[in-house]
Structures are given as structure tokens and as C-alpha cells.
Design an enzyme around this catalytic site. Structure first.
Site, PDB file in Angstrom:
ATOM      1  N   PRO A  24      32.152  47.559 127.629  1.00 51.03           N
ATOM      2  CA  PRO A  24      33.316  46.678 127.802  1.00 51.03           C
ATOM      3  C   PRO A  24      34.246  47.268 128.846  1.00 51.03           C
ATOM      4  CG  PRO A  24      33.471  47.914 125.743  1.00 51.03           C
ATOM      5  CD  PRO A  24      32.135  48.222 126.326  1.00 51.03           C
ATOM      6  N   CYS A 107      39.924  53.709 124.594  1.00 53.12           N
ATOM      7  CA  CYS A 107      40.695  53.390 125.790  1.00 53.12           C
ATOM      8  C   CYS A 107      41.969  54.219 125.841  1.00 53.12           C
ATOM      9  CB  CYS A 107      41.037  51.906 125.823  1.00 53.12           C
ATOM     10  SG  CYS A 107      41.972  51.419 127.295  1.00 53.12           S
ATOM     11  N   ASN A 218      27.663  57.232 126.110  1.00 53.03           N
ATOM     12  CA  ASN A 218      28.315  56.560 127.232  1.00 53.03           C
ATOM     13  C   ASN A 218      29.020  57.613 128.077  1.00 53.03           C
ATOM     14  OD1 ASN A 218      31.423  54.925 127.641  1.00 53.03           O
ATOM     15  ND2 ASN A 218      29.617  54.397 128.812  1.00 53.03           N
ATOM     16  N   GLY A 219      29.114  57.350 129.379  1.00 55.53           N
ATOM     17  CA  GLY A 219      29.866  58.231 130.265  1.00 55.53           C
ATOM     18  C   GLY A 219      29.014  58.864 131.332  1.00 55.53           C
ATOM     19  N   GLY A 241      28.459  51.740 132.154  1.00 58.84           N
ATOM     20  CA  GLY A 241      29.623  50.977 132.563  1.00 58.84           C
ATOM     21  C   GLY A 241      29.640  50.650 134.034  1.00 58.84           C
ATOM     22  N   ARG A 242      30.324  51.485 134.819  1.00 59.07           N
ATOM     23  CA  ARG A 242      30.576  51.147 136.225  1.00 59.07           C
ATOM     24  C   ARG A 242      29.319  50.958 137.042  1.00 59.07           C
ATOM     25  NH1 ARG A 242      34.453  55.991 137.342  1.00 59.07           N
ATOM     26  NH2 ARG A 242      33.302  56.757 135.522  1.00 59.07           N
TER      27      ARG A 242
END
Length: 343
Positions: A24, A107, A218-219, A241-242
Site C-alpha cells: 500500500p 507508516c 517488505n523493504g 513497493g516502489r
């Protein structure tokens, strides 16, 4: 709300999809982005942008729940810290057909901190457990959590196991761990995505400590090969993600065969044409072309003509009355597969 609703995926189906998921991301993973990503991968689990529970429950902003039925399996990420308000928001998401409800505990933005949710909740695992329990009682779909390994001066080796134990006891069976600390003071949200060091080893240790939990990492993961490395080492899922946003074809077009052992790689050229009916429907309802094409700029990243593709879309899609012809003009600038050298 979507006019057509599809039955919820069962937990096993959604868990399988969570072998690979797209993170997200605020201002990025809106419904148009997710529709594009679904065309590239039929299997990958997609997440909404974070939607705050107060916006839904107190603000009545139910349009934030809009999605296309083709997006399934798709998860709604909620932000909040009040158990009953989160339960109400989760119920709203479940009623319109989301396959999973996810609680944001990762976040680090100032806006999120001011609402006492996001990464700051890593400091209050008891509150998170209470939220999870209330949400689980309200919905039949799976309730999951996305978190960091810790915040500020916390010791992740101590904090993360305690956090996971609390949410696990509350009934959370699936968690995604961003393998970085979040610094609530001193670093911007952007810096929090890059500066704190990654600790993949700690996340893998959590799988050993909580073997019956479904744990995704994640990351900093930028390729399907890296994703497979984590999966082969024993983790249940990988969230990207990105890289999935900026190079969607590189990450998602080959995901179904490589990660899920299903189907064939998607062809980005075909995906552009498959987007046309969706774009025409959006324009007919009063939307603007750039609202969709901004998510398509990286579709041909690394391919000859990619820069011209981006330029034509960036310049042409913002004009009043711009239509699908802009995509065809941009597509003419991209070298077809047979012209791409394979090293």
C-alpha cells in the site's frame, strides 16, 4: 461503491496470493494503479492506499472504498487506533467485498502520528491487539497487520517478538514486516524508507519463532529473484513497493509463472491495449486521462523508447479532452520485443 461484487476469497486463496503482494502506497496504489497491476499479474495480492477509519466512519467518505471487481484478490488497508472505529471501518470494507482488512502499524508520517496510529502503534502492542480483536469480531475475512521492526530507540530484537506475540494472541495469523525501524522524529517519511538499515535476518528469525504465522517481508526488495530468495529461505510472502510501481512489468509481468507457477508472463504491449476499455469508461464518467496514465509511465522501463513513451504520456495526457489515442502515440515510440537485445 462497486456495482458488481464478487464473493470474498477464502483465507487459503488470499494467503496463496500473499506469496507476492504490492505494498500500500499513498497517492500511488489507487484503483487505477491496481487495475493496471492486475492485468500484469492475475495472482499477486494488491493493497489499497491507506484509508483512515475516521474518514470512513465519521467522515462518510465511502468513495474511498471504490474498486473494480477485476482487482480481486484485493486488500483494504486501514489506519486508526480506536478499536470500535476500526471495527466499523473493517465492516464497511468487508461489506463491499474486500478480501482482507489490514491494519497499518508502519507508516511514520507526521500526519499519521498526530492521529496516534501508523508506526507509533509499535509502542503500544496491547492497543494493537485490542484493535485486531475488535476487527476480527466484526468481519469474516482475514484481519492482518503491517508493521516495522521497531521505532526510535526501541531494540527490535526485544520489541518485535513481543509485538508479534500480542497480535498473534489476539488472533492475527498473517503479518507483513517492513524490515526497517521507523524514526518518528528526525527523519522524513521518504528518509524512513531508505536510511534506517534493513534487518532481513530478524524477520527470518521471527518465522522460526512464530512458525504458524504467515510472515511476509517488505523493504528494499527490487526484483522477483530477490523475492524468490526470501521465499526459498522459508518466509511465506514478499511485499514489494516502489519497484513494483516504477517498474511494474519487471516485477509483475513475470510474477505468475515465477512466484505462483501459474500461467505465462504478461506482455506489456497487450496490457496497454487491455487498458483501453477501462480508460474509455473512465473518460465517459468524467475522468481525466492522466489520472490513469500517471501509473503507466514505468511500464516499459529499461526498454528502448521508454523515455519517449513517458514523454508522450506526460505531455499529452494532461490536455483537456485527451483520450486513448495518446497511449497509441506513445506506444509507437517503444521498441517491440523482437528489437530488444537480450544479454
Amino acid at each position: 461503491m462497486p456495482e458488481v461484487q464478487i464473493a470474498h476469497s477464502n483465507h487459503a486463496t488470499t494467503r496463496r496470493a500473499a506469496r507476492l503482494s504490492v505494498a500500500p502506497m499513498m497517492d500511488w496504489t489507487d484503483r487505477h494503479c491496481r487495475f493496471l497491476h492486475r492485468l500484469l499479474s492475475g495472482q499477486t495480492l494488491l493493497y489499497t492506499e491507506m484509508v483512515t477509519a475516521p474518514a470512513l466512519v465519521r467522515g462518510g467518505a465511502l468513495h474511498l472504498l471504490d474498486y473494480s471487481p477485476q482487482e480481486h484478490p484485493v486488500a483494504l488497508q486501514l489506519g486508526g487506533s480506536d478499536p470500535q472505529e476500526l471495527a466499523q471501518a473493517a465492516r464497511l470494507g468487508s461489506e463491499v467485498g474486500y478480501d482482507e482488512i489490514n491494519l497499518n502499524c508502519g507508516c511514520p508520517s507526521d500526519r499519521v502520528q498526530s492521529g496516534t496510529f501508523g508506526a507509533v502503534l509499535m509502542k503500544d502492542p496491547a492497543r494493537v491487539a485490542e484493535c485486531v480483536a475488535a476487527m476480527r469480531e466484526a468481519v469474516g475475512v482475514e484481519v492482518t497487520v503491517k508493521c516495522r521492526i521497531g521505532v526510535d530507540d526501541q531494540d527490535p530484537d526485544l520489541v518485535l517478538p513481543a509485538f508479534l506475540d500480542a497480535i498473534h494472541t489476539a488472533g492475527c495469523q498473517r503479518v507483513t514486516i517492513h524490515a526497517r525501524k521507523a524514526w518518528l522524529q528526525g527523519l522524513s517519511p521518504k528518509e524512513n524508507r531508505d536510511i534506517p538499515p534493513l534487518d532481513y535476518h530478524l524477520v527470518h528469525c521471527m518465522k522460526a519463532l512464530f512458525p504458524d504465522m504467515h510472515i511476509s517481508i517488505n523493504g528494499g526488495i527490487n526484483s522477483l529473484q530477490e523475492a524468490r530468495t526470501h521465499l526459498d529461505a522459508g518466509l511465506d510472502g514478499v511485499m514489494i513497493g516502489r519497484a513494483a510501481y516504477h517498474q511494474p512489468a519487471d516485477i509483475l509481468a513475470g510474477a505468475d509463472p515465477l512466484i505462483f507457477e501459474a500461467g505465462q508472463p504478461a506482455d506489456p504491449f497487450e496490457v496497454v491495449h487491455e487498458m483501453m476499455p477501462y480508460i474509455e469508461q473512465h473518460l465517459a464518467s468524467g475522468g481525466r486521462l492522466h489520472q490513469i496514465t500517471r501509473h503507466m509511465l514505468g511500464l516499459f522501463a529499461g526498454r528502448p523508447g521508454a523515455r519517449a513513451w513517458r514523454r508522450v504520456l506526460s505531455e499529452g495526457a494532461v490536455h483537456e479532452g485527451a483520450g486513448p489515442e495518446v497511449l497509441l502515440q506513445a506506444l509507437d515510440r517503444v521498441a517491440p520485443d523482437e528489437q530488444v537485445e537480450v544479454s
